[in-house]
Write a protein that holds these residues in place. Structure first.
Motif, PDB file in Angstrom:
ATOM      1  N   VAL A  72      29.804  15.751 -46.889  1.00 29.34           N
ATOM      2  CA  VAL A  72      30.450  17.059 -46.701  1.00 29.34           C
ATOM      3  C   VAL A  72      29.594  17.949 -45.810  1.00 29.34           C
ATOM      4  CG1 VAL A  72      31.111  19.193 -47.880  1.00 29.34           C
ATOM      5  CG2 VAL A  72      31.776  16.984 -48.840  1.00 29.34           C
ATOM      6  N   GLY A  73      28.287  17.948 -46.045  1.00 26.47           N
ATOM      7  CA  GLY A  73      27.392  18.750 -45.220  1.00 26.47           C
ATOM      8  C   GLY A  73      27.419  18.327 -43.763  1.00 26.47           C
ATOM      9  N   CYS A  74      27.422  17.032 -43.527  1.00 22.62           N
ATOM     10  CA  CYS A  74      27.475  16.533 -42.149  1.00 22.62           C
ATOM     11  C   CYS A  74      28.791  16.914 -41.468  1.00 22.62           C
ATOM     12  CB  CYS A  74      27.283  15.014 -42.142  1.00 22.62           C
ATOM     13  SG  CYS A  74      25.633  14.482 -42.623  1.00 22.62           S
ATOM     14  N   ILE A  99      30.566  19.561 -42.137  1.00 21.04           N
ATOM     15  CA  ILE A  99      30.496  20.996 -41.840  1.00 21.04           C
ATOM     16  C   ILE A  99      29.693  21.228 -40.570  1.00 21.04           C
ATOM     17  CG2 ILE A  99      29.568  23.208 -42.640  1.00 21.04           C
ATOM     18  CD1 ILE A  99      30.218  22.314 -45.489  1.00 21.04           C
ATOM     19  N   VAL A 100      28.576  20.517 -40.435  1.00 16.32           N
ATOM     20  CA  VAL A 100      27.770  20.634 -39.221  1.00 16.32           C
ATOM     21  C   VAL A 100      28.588  20.238 -37.997  1.00 16.32           C
ATOM     22  CG1 VAL A 100      25.794  19.649 -37.978  1.00 16.32           C
ATOM     23  CG2 VAL A 100      25.556  20.323 -40.370  1.00 16.32           C
ATOM     24  N   LEU A 101      29.377  19.184 -38.136  1.00 15.10           N
ATOM     25  CA  LEU A 101      30.209  18.702 -37.036  1.00 15.10           C
ATOM     26  C   LEU A 101      31.261  19.746 -36.642  1.00 15.10           C
ATOM     27  CD1 LEU A 101      31.163  16.412 -35.140  1.00 15.10           C
ATOM     28  CD2 LEU A 101      32.590  15.576 -37.037  1.00 15.10           C
ATOM     29  N   VAL A 102      31.962  20.267 -37.635  1.00 14.42           N
ATOM     30  CA  VAL A 102      33.026  21.233 -37.359  1.00 14.42           C
ATOM     31  C   VAL A 102      32.458  22.519 -36.764  1.00 14.42           C
ATOM     32  CG1 VAL A 102      34.801  22.682 -38.416  1.00 14.42           C
ATOM     33  CG2 VAL A 102      34.563  20.292 -39.127  1.00 14.42           C
ATOM     34  N   VAL A 103      31.376  23.023 -37.351  1.00 13.84           N
ATOM     35  CA  VAL A 103      30.776  24.270 -36.858  1.00 13.84           C
ATOM     36  C   VAL A 103      30.242  24.076 -35.445  1.00 13.84           C
ATOM     37  CG1 VAL A 103      28.891  25.917 -37.200  1.00 13.84           C
ATOM     38  CG2 VAL A 103      30.225  25.137 -39.161  1.00 13.84           C
ATOM     39  N   ALA A 146      15.347  21.394 -46.155  1.00 12.67           N
ATOM     40  CA  ALA A 146      16.218  21.020 -45.037  1.00 12.67           C
ATOM     41  C   ALA A 146      16.979  22.235 -44.515  1.00 12.67           C
ATOM     42  CB  ALA A 146      17.188  19.930 -45.477  1.00 12.67           C
ATOM     43  N   GLY A 147      17.403  23.111 -45.424  1.00  8.40           N
ATOM     44  CA  GLY A 147      18.081  24.330 -45.003  1.00  8.40           C
ATOM     45  C   GLY A 147      17.183  25.226 -44.176  1.00  8.40           C
ATOM     46  N   GLN A 148      15.938  25.321 -44.560  1.00  6.43           N
ATOM     47  CA  GLN A 148      14.984  26.104 -43.774  1.00  6.43           C
ATOM     48  C   GLN A 148      14.794  25.517 -42.381  1.00  6.43           C
ATOM     49  OE1 GLN A 148      11.290  26.439 -45.967  1.00  6.43           O
ATOM     50  NE2 GLN A 148      11.853  28.460 -46.719  1.00  6.43           N
ATOM     51  N   ILE A 151      24.325  26.088 -45.247  1.00  8.26           N
ATOM     52  CA  ILE A 151      25.045  24.809 -45.233  1.00  8.26           C
ATOM     53  C   ILE A 151      24.543  23.924 -46.367  1.00  8.26           C
ATOM     54  CG2 ILE A 151      25.324  22.643 -43.929  1.00  8.26           C
ATOM     55  CD1 ILE A 151      25.539  24.298 -41.402  1.00  8.26           C
ATOM     56  N   THR A 152      23.230  23.961 -46.607  1.00  5.51           N
ATOM     57  CA  THR A 152      22.684  23.145 -47.692  1.00  5.51           C
ATOM     58  C   THR A 152      23.150  23.648 -49.055  1.00  5.51           C
ATOM     59  OG1 THR A 152      20.656  24.474 -47.641  1.00  5.51           O
ATOM     60  CG2 THR A 152      20.660  22.424 -46.396  1.00  5.51           C
TER      61      THR A 152
END
Length: 404
Positions: free
Chosen positions: A22-24, A26-30, A337-339, A351-352
């Motif tokens: 799901v996180g990946c 979101i990164v793709l869409v954003v 990872a978020g940082q 995102i994280t």
């Protein structure tokens, strides 16, 4: 039993995998929809989501570099310390059939007791290690007392512990604010920090590092992580190897059956919540006794997230004290990872948080995932089973067969 444990592990791993996926996405869409980022940033974002703990920055031409990053790993262990202990707090209550949503309030009370003791006893008269120990024990005791309150309300008045915990959370928040408001412990020496309490290092009190600073240079890690791991092992032994632990689990499985068997269910409810509160208090003690962090006294504005984050740590570990060590480290790893996402890309670190939320949501449905892993078992109808057997005059059960 071993197969059931393996299925629990697989269900947790599936939850983690789907959360990261799901996180990946979101990164793709954003990345594809935000002109400021662009498609070129997507690959960098995905790599940081999956392996931000190993990020070492960017090279001279701007490419991400990866490898062992002692500062990131050390900070991950430092942040995992309170998560492990609040996860244990929630897990102990789960084992007794209770939902300890009061960990934030217990954490705050542990914070207050720890800081008051650590900053009040002069280390010129009492050795700093003794002050450290007294502050740590005070934090655990304050958390235990605050945790016992919802336990007493549940045991004596049969009021839902969730409601009682919510009330004690906000009482603790305002009580801590009142104690620290205009107190002698407020940081008056640094401009702009009047809303903060002094670090314990002001009194020469901090958790020892004993070589961890050499292994993880540039990080905040100390022996708090070792203490947290030891406490997790102690809780595991207590729950699985002692009579008192067996009684707690029995009350969690069936309170009324446990009472019928002669177990004092009311005492065990209070004891369980007191132990849970003590662990949350220990989490606060180890965090603030590190000497790295300051406490913002205006807690009435919000409750500490660390207390709530213990819930997903416990859920993901299926309330297993040993597994909580790893899930606490994993949740802390996602924070690192978020940082890295924020520092090295144009993405937002929240995102994280979405990843953690997805993992928590799925871990709450771990039983459903285990059901899909197991598949539906076909059971022979009871009537058919009884028809295939007969009772002989001497009381023995004789199975039906070809000669029947």
């Amino acid at each position: 039993m071993e197969k059931d444990g393996a299925k629990t592990v697989v269900a947790s791993l599936i939850s983690i995998f789907i959360g990261l996926l799901v996180g990946c996405l979101i990164v793709l869409v954003v990345g594809l929809t935000n002109p400021a980022l662009g498609a070129g940033s997507v690959w960098d974002g995905i790599r940081l989501v999956l392996g931000g703990i190993l990020s070492t920055g960017r090279d001279s031409v701007g490419n991400l570099t990866f490898g062992f990053n002692p500062a990131n790993v050390g900070n991950m262990l430092f942040r995992a310390t309170p998560l492990i202990l609040t996860g244990l707090s929630v897990a102990v209550a789960f084992k007794t059939g209770l939902f300890n949503i009061g960990a934030p309030g217990q954490y705050l009370m542990g914070t207050m007791a720890t800081l008051v003791v650590a900053l009040s006893i002069p280390t010129t008269s009492v050795p700093a290690p003794i002050v450290w120990l007294l502050a740590f024990l005070a934090g655990m005791l304050a958390g235990a007392v605050w945790g016992a309150i919802p336990g007493l309300v549940k045991a004596l008045l049969n009021i839902n512990e969730v409601l009682a915990c919510i009330m004690t959370n906000w009482i603790a928040a305002n009580l801590v604010t009142w104690v620290f408001d205009e107190s002698i412990w407020r940081n008056m020496e640094e401009n702009g920090k009047t809303g903060y309490i002094y670090k314990t290092t002001r009194n020469g009190v901090e958790t020892v590092k004993w070589g961890l600073d050499a292994i993880f240079p540039g990080s905040q890690v100390n022996w708090g992580i070792i203490i947290a791991v030891v406490l997790a092992v102690v809780v595991y032994i207590f729950i699985t190897k002692t009579t008192m632990g067996y009684e707690l689990v029995s009350c969690g499985s069936n309170r009324h059956a446990a009472r019928y068997a002669g177990i004092n269910d009311k005492r065990n409810i209070v004891l369980s919540m007191a132990i849970a509160g003590g662990l949350s208090g220990a989490a606060a003690s180890l965090y603030y006794l590190s000497g790295n962090t300051e406490f913002f006294w205006s807690t009435y504005q919000s409750l500490p997230a660390t207390g709530f984050n213990g819930i997903p740590v416990a859920l993901l570990a299926a309330s297993n004290p040993i597994a909580i060590i790893f899930t606490g480290c994993f949740m802390s790893m996602l924070n690192i990872a978020g940082q890295q996402l924020t520092n090295l890309t144009g993405y937002n670190e929240y995102i994280t948080d979405v990843i953690i939320a997805a993992i928590v949501y799925l871990s709450a449905f771990s039983l459903v995932i285990k059901m899909f892993l197991t598949g539906r078992k076909r059971h022979r109808p009871a009537a058919s089973a009884s028809a295939d057997s007969a009772t002989t005059p001497d009381g023995k059960v004789e199975k039906g067969g070809e000669g029947a």
